[in-house]
Each structure stands twice: as structure tokens, then as C-alpha cells.
Design a protein around this motif. Structure first.
Motif, PDB file in Angstrom:
ATOM      1  N   ALA A  15       4.335   5.874 -19.012  1.00  0.00           N
ATOM      2  CA  ALA A  15       3.208   6.656 -19.535  1.00  0.00           C
ATOM      3  C   ALA A  15       2.715   6.082 -20.864  1.00  0.00           C
ATOM      4  O   ALA A  15       1.506   5.994 -21.110  1.00  0.00           O
ATOM      5  CB  ALA A  15       3.627   8.117 -19.715  1.00  0.00           C
ATOM      6  N   ILE A  16       3.640   5.684 -21.728  1.00  0.00           N
ATOM      7  CA  ILE A  16       3.268   5.077 -23.008  1.00  0.00           C
ATOM      8  C   ILE A  16       2.527   3.766 -22.766  1.00  0.00           C
ATOM      9  O   ILE A  16       1.509   3.470 -23.405  1.00  0.00           O
ATOM     10  CB  ILE A  16       4.525   4.850 -23.872  1.00  0.00           C
ATOM     11  N   ALA A  17       3.038   2.967 -21.808  1.00  0.00           N
ATOM     12  CA  ALA A  17       2.380   1.696 -21.489  1.00  0.00           C
ATOM     13  C   ALA A  17       0.970   1.927 -20.952  1.00  0.00           C
ATOM     14  O   ALA A  17       0.043   1.169 -21.274  1.00  0.00           O
ATOM     15  CB  ALA A  17       3.215   0.925 -20.470  1.00  0.00           C
ATOM     16  N   LEU A  18       0.787   2.980 -20.151  1.00  0.00           N
ATOM     17  CA  LEU A  18      -0.536   3.295 -19.600  1.00  0.00           C
ATOM     18  C   LEU A  18      -1.500   3.669 -20.712  1.00  0.00           C
ATOM     19  O   LEU A  18      -2.662   3.248 -20.717  1.00  0.00           O
ATOM     20  CB  LEU A  18      -0.414   4.437 -18.585  1.00  0.00           C
ATOM     21  N   THR A 347      -4.331  -2.278  -5.194  1.00  0.00           N
ATOM     22  CA  THR A 347      -3.736  -2.744  -6.444  1.00  0.00           C
ATOM     23  C   THR A 347      -3.404  -4.233  -6.428  1.00  0.00           C
ATOM     24  O   THR A 347      -3.554  -4.901  -7.443  1.00  0.00           O
ATOM     25  CB  THR A 347      -2.434  -1.976  -6.770  1.00  0.00           C
ATOM     26  N   ILE A 348      -2.951  -4.759  -5.304  1.00  0.00           N
ATOM     27  CA  ILE A 348      -2.479  -6.149  -5.303  1.00  0.00           C
ATOM     28  C   ILE A 348      -3.197  -6.985  -4.260  1.00  0.00           C
ATOM     29  O   ILE A 348      -2.670  -7.990  -3.811  1.00  0.00           O
ATOM     30  CB  ILE A 348      -0.952  -6.210  -5.082  1.00  0.00           C
ATOM     31  N   HIS A 349      -4.397  -6.574  -3.879  1.00  0.00           N
ATOM     32  CA  HIS A 349      -5.162  -7.309  -2.870  1.00  0.00           C
ATOM     33  C   HIS A 349      -5.426  -8.731  -3.361  1.00  0.00           C
ATOM     34  O   HIS A 349      -6.091  -8.940  -4.381  1.00  0.00           O
ATOM     35  CB  HIS A 349      -6.477  -6.586  -2.603  1.00  0.00           C
ATOM     36  N   GLN A 350      -4.894  -9.744  -2.639  1.00  0.00           N
ATOM     37  CA  GLN A 350      -5.069 -11.152  -2.976  1.00  0.00           C
ATOM     38  C   GLN A 350      -4.682 -11.434  -4.425  1.00  0.00           C
ATOM     39  O   GLN A 350      -5.394 -12.113  -5.166  1.00  0.00           O
ATOM     40  CB  GLN A 350      -6.519 -11.578  -2.724  1.00  0.00           C
ATOM     41  N   ARG A 360       4.421  -3.169 -13.146  1.00  0.00           N
ATOM     42  CA  ARG A 360       4.764  -1.749 -13.332  1.00  0.00           C
ATOM     43  C   ARG A 360       3.549  -0.958 -13.802  1.00  0.00           C
ATOM     44  O   ARG A 360       3.270   0.139 -13.301  1.00  0.00           O
ATOM     45  CB  ARG A 360       5.898  -1.601 -14.340  1.00  0.00           C
ATOM     46  N   LEU A 361       2.855  -1.504 -14.801  1.00  0.00           N
ATOM     47  CA  LEU A 361       1.703  -0.799 -15.360  1.00  0.00           C
ATOM     48  C   LEU A 361       0.625  -0.583 -14.307  1.00  0.00           C
ATOM     49  O   LEU A 361       0.065   0.504 -14.187  1.00  0.00           O
ATOM     50  CB  LEU A 361       1.143  -1.579 -16.548  1.00  0.00           C
ATOM     51  N   GLU A 362       0.337  -1.622 -13.524  1.00  0.00           N
ATOM     52  CA  GLU A 362      -0.715  -1.521 -12.513  1.00  0.00           C
ATOM     53  C   GLU A 362      -0.359  -0.491 -11.444  1.00  0.00           C
ATOM     54  O   GLU A 362      -1.203   0.317 -11.027  1.00  0.00           O
ATOM     55  CB  GLU A 362      -0.958  -2.886 -11.879  1.00  0.00           C
ATOM     56  N   LEU A 367      -0.715   5.104  -9.126  1.00  0.00           N
ATOM     57  CA  LEU A 367      -0.044   6.304  -8.636  1.00  0.00           C
ATOM     58  C   LEU A 367      -0.576   7.559  -9.326  1.00  0.00           C
ATOM     59  O   LEU A 367      -0.820   8.583  -8.673  1.00  0.00           O
ATOM     60  CB  LEU A 367       1.468   6.187  -8.851  1.00  0.00           C
ATOM     61  N   THR A 368      -0.764   7.490 -10.637  1.00  0.00           N
ATOM     62  CA  THR A 368      -1.293   8.655 -11.358  1.00  0.00           C
ATOM     63  C   THR A 368      -2.756   8.904 -10.985  1.00  0.00           C
ATOM     64  O   THR A 368      -3.184  10.052 -10.846  1.00  0.00           O
ATOM     65  CB  THR A 368      -1.151   8.457 -12.873  1.00  0.00           C
ATOM     66  N   TYR A 369      -3.500   7.822 -10.818  1.00  0.00           N
ATOM     67  CA  TYR A 369      -4.901   7.948 -10.383  1.00  0.00           C
ATOM     68  C   TYR A 369      -4.977   8.544  -8.974  1.00  0.00           C
ATOM     69  O   TYR A 369      -5.816   9.405  -8.687  1.00  0.00           O
ATOM     70  CB  TYR A 369      -5.553   6.569 -10.437  1.00  0.00           C
TER      71      TYR A 369
END
Length: 401
Positions: A15-18, A347-350, A360-362, A367-369
Motif C-alpha cells: 500500500a505504501i509503495a502504491l 497487467t503483463i500483456h507482452q 509487485r506494485l503493478e 488488484l485494488t483497482y
């Protein structure tokens, strides 16, 4: 003595990183809404962590990212001549089109442009068009301009929605978002405008299998039988593990989903795939539901993490009834499989992450979104948390009646 926080250290760190990644573009209130925590709680976490890295190795991650960017810049600097943007384009003013290839204007536009010189009657006779038709076209000019203005405004709003959701939304979710904002607009019109302006959502890629079954584990019945519906919250949960490539390594992610609301109640991320990974995700889900989850069915595949004695012990402690599908059948846990497909597509398309903290951040951001704002087709295009709020309101009204 201070009361222990109900949020895990992993959740607080992410959460802090976000918050830090938002770089001031979002307020504490906005970020906390996605996290489903109090804004002052998030503010306290950030204040307490101020001046310290969010996770070990953050400085090394930054250095690694800078090294990668420098290498990419060096590669581009050495690129073959003539491959730069615009290379090979014709010179300005050169004769690209041959005579006769010019684009013709519409008949009515031609009449308007030359009416003063030749007169409307003569031009219409030469072009073999109706003067009355031209007059009707002139009379409707203001209405056409109004419609074009509305269409331009709608396209601008579609672009904003598409950009806000990071290019993930296709026609159906963009249409649902517009309806959610109070617009009365036809879905086919949205599809036409998105197609015309080259706006499209992301598509699925082929997935990889992660389940490693334990053939010696005690049998567990399938209490779901591919029926991924529920009449109320906390009737059925499901969970699974996936992995994301990070450089030459892997980051593993476990989740717990409420089948009724599609909300991700708990998750955990780690560079290993041991039983602790799924246990941490389950315990986070229990905390999200206030600690009392007696009788809920938790459905998963027959991976060794879910058949382990440690995981069974945690389920028994909280009164959770375990359920498992057959070995090698993705359809027996189709809801979780579909969830992972959506996450990876958006999130990780190509894309391959360079550092663990970046990955982790992505994933944490998505997930929160997903819980707070992403519209879900199975929920009449409400987000999972919005659906749960409506569910609780309906339940209260039923009791009051």
C-alpha cells in the motif's frame, strides 16, 4: 500496549509503495478508496515508513532499471540509419499523388464553395443534383454541427475512459462506464466510434499451467461441481496460484475470490510456491470478512499447496469447508482461471518485469483497482465492492420490511 493491525505487513508495504508510485497525482483519499482502508490509516503508514525503503532491495531495483534504460538508449543510438521515425517519408510538397487522384469534395460542399461565382441553379444543373436537396442540406447545417460536436465530446470521453483504465476496457466496459456516468448511448454507436478512432481493449494470451498435484494427499470432495454461482456472500470462495515472469525469475501470486461478488478477498505474493503462499492469502480473506467465516466453502485445484496438512489445519481452524476439482481439469476451477487471464491480459500483456518490486506494485495496483473500480460483466457491470454495497443495502431493506 498497541492493538495489532488487522492488515498484514505485506499489505501495508504494498500500500505504501502504491501511494509513493502515484507521485502526488492521487490523494490519500483516492488511493485509500481502492485499498478499502481509512485515508488516515494510509497516511499513518506512509508517515511511519517515511525515509525508509518500502522493501529490501529497492535501491538495487532502481539501479537495475537505470542500467536497463541506459542499455536501451545505447542500442537506439547505434540503430541503422534510415530506421528513425519518419525516415523514408516523402519530402514536403513532393508529388506523391498522380493527377486525377485528388479527393473529391461532396456535391453540396462544392455547390456552397462556388455558389457566389456561378449561382446555385447553374451548378446544380451541371452536377445533376436537386436544388431542393441542397436547400434542405443548408437548413440542416446547424443540426449537423450540433451532432458532430456531441460526437466529438463522446469520443473525447471514450478516450479518457480508455486511458484511465490503462487501455484494458473494450466496447462493453466502455459502454457500461458511460452508462454509469449517466449517458444514454447505444452500444453499437460506441463500437463504431471506437473502431473509427482505433480504440480497442486488450485480448487474451495463451496461459501456462501451474498446478502440481500431490497424488498421495487425502481425497477432498468437489462441493462446487462447476457451479460457480452463489446466492449470498461468503457462501463459496475459490482460489488459485499463478506466476509472473520477473527477469529470469518468477513471482508467484495466490488469491481468494468470493464467488458471489467476484471480489478478491485476500492475496499474497512471493518468489516461492510453498504452502505459506496460499495460507497467507486465505488468512487475509478471513480478516477481510471480520474473522467469522464458519461454513464457507473454499474451492481450489488439487495442487500440493492446497492439499497440504498445513493448509487443511488453517481451514479447520476457521471452520472452512474444503472443496477440490479433478486433477488436470481447468474447468473445475474455471472462475479462478478466468480471473488470472484477466489480470495477465491487463497487467503483463507482452511485457516482462525487470524487478520484483516493479512486478509487485503493478499487480497490487491492479488488484485494488479490480475490487474498487473495474466493472465486471457478471455483476451487471458493477465493480465487486460496488456490488457488495448494493447487496448489503438490499439485505437491510429486506430485514426492515
Amino acid at each position: 500496549m498497541a492493538r495489532p493491525s488487522k492488515y498484514s505487513a505485506e499489505f501495508r508495504s504494498d500500500a505504501i509503495a502504491l501511494w509513493r508510485a502515484s507521485a502526488g497525482r492521487r490523494t490519500f483519499k483516492d488511493v485509500a478508496a481502492d485499498l478499502n482502508v481509512n485515508p488516515e490509516t494510509l497516511r499513518t503508514w506512509v508517515r511511519d515508513a517515511d525515509g525508509r525503503p518500502v522493501s529490501a532491495g529497492a535501491s538495487q531495483d532502481t539501479e537495475a532499471e537505470l542500467a536497463r534504460l541506459r542499455a536501451e538508449n545505447a542500442r537506439l543510438a547505434k540503430a541503422e540509419k534510415g530506421m528513425a521515425a519518419g525516415a523514408g517519408d516523402p519530402a514536403s510538397g513532393s508529388g506523391v499523388f498522380r493527377p486525377g487522384d485528388e479527393v473529391k469534395t461532396a456535391a453540396w460542399d462544392f455547390v456552397s464553395a462556388h455558389a457566389e461565382m456561378f449561382g446555385i441553379k447553374r451548378i446544380c444543373r451541371v452536377l445533376e443534383v436537386s436544388r431542393s436537396g441542397y436547400c434542405q442540406w443548408i437548413a440542416g447545417a446547424e443540426a449537423r454541427a450540433g451532432r458532430q460536436f456531441e460526437e466529438d465530446a463522446l469520443v473525447e470521453e471514450i478516450c479518457e475512459i480508455h486511458a484511465e483504465h490503462r487501455g484494458n476496457y473494450g466496447v462493453l466496459r466502455v459502454h457500461a462506464e458511460l452508462r454509469g456516468f449517466g449517458h444514454t448511448v447505444n452500444r453499437k454507436r460506441v463500437a463504431r466510434l471506437m473502431r473509427k478512432h482505433g480504440i480497442a481493449g486488450r485480448h487474451l494470451r495463451k496461459k501456462k499451467r501451474t498446478t502440481i498435484p500431490d497424488r498421495l494427499a487425502p481425497p477432498v470432495a468437489d462441493l462446487v461441481q462447476r457451479d460457480f454461482t452463489a446466492s449470498t456472500l461468503d457462501e463459496k470462495w475459490c482460489g488459485d496460484i499463478t506466476y509472473v515472469q520477473v527477469g529470469a525469475a518468477w513471482l508467484y501470486v495466490a488469491c481468494v475470490i468470493d464467488i458471489r461478488s467476484r471480489r478478491v478477498l485476500g492475496w499474497s505474493m512471493a518468489p516461492h510456491m510453498r504452502a505459506e503462499l496460499v495460507i497467507d492469502a486465505l488468512q487475509a480473506a478471513v480478516v477481510t470478512r471480520g474473522g467469522d467465516v464458519t461454513g464457507v466453502i473454499f474451492h481450489a485445484d488439487r495442487g500440493s499447496q492446497y492439499t497440504s496438512a498445513a493448509f487443511a489445519q488453517v481451514c479447520d481452524l476457521h471452520g472452512i469447508r474444503r472443496s477440490m476439482g479433478q486433477v488436470g481439469s481447468s474447468y473445475d476451477n474455471a472462475l479462478a482461471e478466468s480471473f488470472w487471464q484477466g489480470m495477465k491480459r491487463e497487467t503483463i500483456h507482452q511485457r516482462v518485469f525487470v524487478t520484483m518490486s516493479q512486478a509487485r506494485l503493478e499487480i497490487f495496483r491492479w488488484l485494488t483497482y479490480y475490487n474498487a473500480r473495474r466493472r465486471h460483466s457478471a455483476l451487471s457491470y458493477h465493480s465487486p465492492m460496488e456490488f457488495e454495497q448494493h447487496h448489503h443495502k438490499t439485505a437491510k431493506l429486506s430485514l426492515a420490511a
